[in-house]
Design a protein around this motif. Structure first.
Motif, PDB file in Angstrom:
ATOM      1  N   ALA A  31       1.409   3.427   1.967  1.00  0.00           N
ATOM      2  CA  ALA A  31       2.362   3.666   0.886  1.00  0.00           C
ATOM      3  C   ALA A  31       1.645   4.068  -0.390  1.00  0.00           C
ATOM      4  O   ALA A  31       0.602   3.525  -0.728  1.00  0.00           O
ATOM      5  CB  ALA A  31       3.205   2.418   0.642  1.00  0.00           C
ATOM      6  N   GLN A  32       2.187   5.064  -1.115  1.00  0.00           N
ATOM      7  CA  GLN A  32       1.595   5.536  -2.355  1.00  0.00           C
ATOM      8  C   GLN A  32       2.094   4.697  -3.523  1.00  0.00           C
ATOM      9  O   GLN A  32       3.285   4.568  -3.753  1.00  0.00           O
ATOM     10  CB  GLN A  32       1.927   7.012  -2.572  1.00  0.00           C
ATOM     11  CG  GLN A  32       1.369   7.931  -1.503  1.00  0.00           C
ATOM     12  CD  GLN A  32      -0.145   7.939  -1.494  1.00  0.00           C
ATOM     13  OE1 GLN A  32      -0.779   8.413  -2.429  1.00  0.00           O
ATOM     14  NE2 GLN A  32      -0.734   7.428  -0.424  1.00  0.00           N
ATOM     15  N   GLU A  33       1.150   4.136  -4.250  1.00  0.00           N
ATOM     16  CA  GLU A  33       1.461   3.312  -5.405  1.00  0.00           C
ATOM     17  C   GLU A  33       0.679   3.831  -6.613  1.00  0.00           C
ATOM     18  O   GLU A  33      -0.322   4.524  -6.465  1.00  0.00           O
ATOM     19  CB  GLU A  33       1.063   1.850  -5.143  1.00  0.00           C
ATOM     20  CG  GLU A  33       1.660   1.232  -3.895  1.00  0.00           C
ATOM     21  CD  GLU A  33       3.099   0.799  -4.096  1.00  0.00           C
ATOM     22  OE1 GLU A  33       3.566   0.832  -5.265  1.00  0.00           O
ATOM     23  OE2 GLU A  33       3.745   0.440  -3.101  1.00  0.00           O
ATOM     24  N   THR A  34       1.145   3.485  -7.806  1.00  0.00           N
ATOM     25  CA  THR A  34       0.356   3.759  -9.001  1.00  0.00           C
ATOM     26  C   THR A  34      -0.739   2.710  -9.083  1.00  0.00           C
ATOM     27  O   THR A  34      -0.461   1.525  -9.224  1.00  0.00           O
ATOM     28  CB  THR A  34       1.226   3.703 -10.271  1.00  0.00           C
ATOM     29  OG1 THR A  34       2.189   4.754 -10.219  1.00  0.00           O
ATOM     30  CG2 THR A  34       0.369   3.867 -11.519  1.00  0.00           C
ATOM     31  N   GLY A  55      -1.376  -0.943 -10.069  1.00  0.00           N
ATOM     32  CA  GLY A  55      -1.539  -1.998  -9.078  1.00  0.00           C
ATOM     33  C   GLY A  55      -2.920  -2.603  -9.034  1.00  0.00           C
ATOM     34  O   GLY A  55      -3.091  -3.729  -8.569  1.00  0.00           O
ATOM     35  N   THR A 237      -3.118   7.444  -7.974  1.00  0.00           N
ATOM     36  CA  THR A 237      -2.145   6.919  -7.023  1.00  0.00           C
ATOM     37  C   THR A 237      -2.747   6.857  -5.633  1.00  0.00           C
ATOM     38  O   THR A 237      -3.695   7.571  -5.315  1.00  0.00           O
ATOM     39  CB  THR A 237      -0.873   7.795  -6.972  1.00  0.00           C
ATOM     40  OG1 THR A 237      -1.222   9.113  -6.482  1.00  0.00           O
ATOM     41  CG2 THR A 237      -0.236   7.916  -8.350  1.00  0.00           C
ATOM     42  N   LEU A 240      -2.209   0.711  -2.191  1.00  0.00           N
ATOM     43  CA  LEU A 240      -2.723  -0.372  -3.012  1.00  0.00           C
ATOM     44  C   LEU A 240      -3.687  -1.242  -2.217  1.00  0.00           C
ATOM     45  O   LEU A 240      -3.350  -1.747  -1.142  1.00  0.00           O
ATOM     46  CB  LEU A 240      -1.575  -1.234  -3.534  1.00  0.00           C
ATOM     47  CG  LEU A 240      -1.963  -2.444  -4.395  1.00  0.00           C
ATOM     48  CD1 LEU A 240      -2.678  -1.978  -5.657  1.00  0.00           C
ATOM     49  CD2 LEU A 240      -0.727  -3.261  -4.743  1.00  0.00           C
TER      50      LEU A 240
END
Length: 330
Positions: A31-34, A55, A237, A240
């Motif tokens: 999953a792509q997270e900041t 994150g 990004t 995480l």
């Protein structure tokens, strides 16, 4: 040092128990997270300023920067150096690093992934650039010199694998977005990098350097200009990395614990050696992060807490007594 040895004894005694308790990232690993985001709204020098959000910001991650960089996103044109944040990518993942730049001077601003930290945070250092001591791995240069090499990309350590990018139609008097995406799919021996300007892909190439060589993200600047280049909207990004996950395999377990135990009080440490907080040292703060991330089930196996240094010896002795008592009752 005596306290350190006692603490290691306790960690060694509980290590076997920790391997049975695992907190896993599961199917959400990609999953792509900041991970990092900063709009540079501060004042004064950038060095030591906490990164704004993301994150990977656990409340203690700060910029390591030379005196060229200010917290309001401006650059002291008479100085040079780098500004970096700790980062270590996972294998089989995709990360995107971007930043907006306004640079009407003929001096280079760089953005990218690097192997080493800057040598003297807060000071002027002529070697803390991606082309020098910090050893940029996948990175790019940007300047306004009216020539074909105004934007360059690099696919190897320092200036190896350099290639000028097509800047046809680019307005150098405007704010432009520099972007690099890396794809670490594979066995970790190499990765693919994609260099972009304002969202348009201009180069895509395999970088034959191990993924584990990447330890930082950030920017650098080449000095000697009367202009005032600016940078803004720094963004990283990707998936995480879990708090407490030392080895970056997507879970928090006894293996991660073992790195902290074995490298306790090691200075100049990387995340893969147990430095979870990014302060360069494996210490009790890293252990606390691992313990918190492990969750109640795993943490409950510990019969002591890690206090402030002044109380370490007392609590360690209590812990030793508790562990010893448990073994006698067994």
């Amino acid at each position: 040092m005596k306290n350190s040895r006692l603490f290691r004894v306790i960690l060694s005694r509980v290590a076997a128990a920790t391997v049975v308790g695992v907190f896993s990232l599961g199917s959400g690993a990609a999953a792509q997270e900041t991970l990092y985001a900063d709009s540079f709204s501060g004042t004064g020098p950038l060095n030591g300023v906490l990164v704004e959000s993301g994150g990977l910001q656990n409340g203690s991650v700060a910029w390591g920067a030379s005196s060229a960089f200010n917290a309001d996103g401006t650059i002291n044109g008479a100085d040079e150096g780098g500004a970096y944040l700790p980062f270590q990518p996972l294998v089989n993942s995709v990360y995107t690093l971007s930043m907006n730049v306004t640079n009407t001077t003929d001096r280079w601003i760089a953005l990218g992934f690097t192997r080493d930290a800057i040598g003297a945070p807060g000071a002027s250092d002529l070697n803390d650039r991606m082309s020098n001591e910090t050893e940029g791995i996948a990175w790019m240069l940007y300047r306004n010199n009216g020539a074909a090499n105004a934007v360059e990309s690099f696919a190897g350590l320092r200036t190896l694998g350099g290639l000028a990018l097509d800047t046809t139609g680019l307005d150098f008097n405007a704010n432009n977005e520099l972007e690099i995406q890396i794809d670490t799919t594979g066995d970790g021996s190499s990765f693919t990098a994609d260099w972009r300007i304002n969202g348009a892909s201009l180069r895509n190439e395999v970088v034959n350097i191990p993924v584990t060589d990447i330890n930082f993200v950030g920017l650098s600047f080449d000095n000697a200009t009367t202009g005032v280049p600016t940078f803004d909207n720094f963004l990283l990004t990707g998936p995480l990395t879990l708090f407490g996950d030392v080895d970056g395999d997507g879970d928090v377990d006894g293996v991660d614990f073992g790195f902290i135990r074995d490298n306790l009080f090691l200075a100049g440490a990387l995340r893969t050696q147990g430095d979870l907080t990014g302060d360069g040292t494996v210490d009790f703060a890293d252990y606390r992060q691992w313990k918190d991330a492990a969750g109640p089930a795993l943490a409950s196996q510990f019969t002591f807490s890690v206090p402030e240094p002044a109380s370490v010896l007392l609590m360690v002795l209590v812990g030793l007594g508790s562990v010893g008592g448990s073994r006698r009752r067994a």
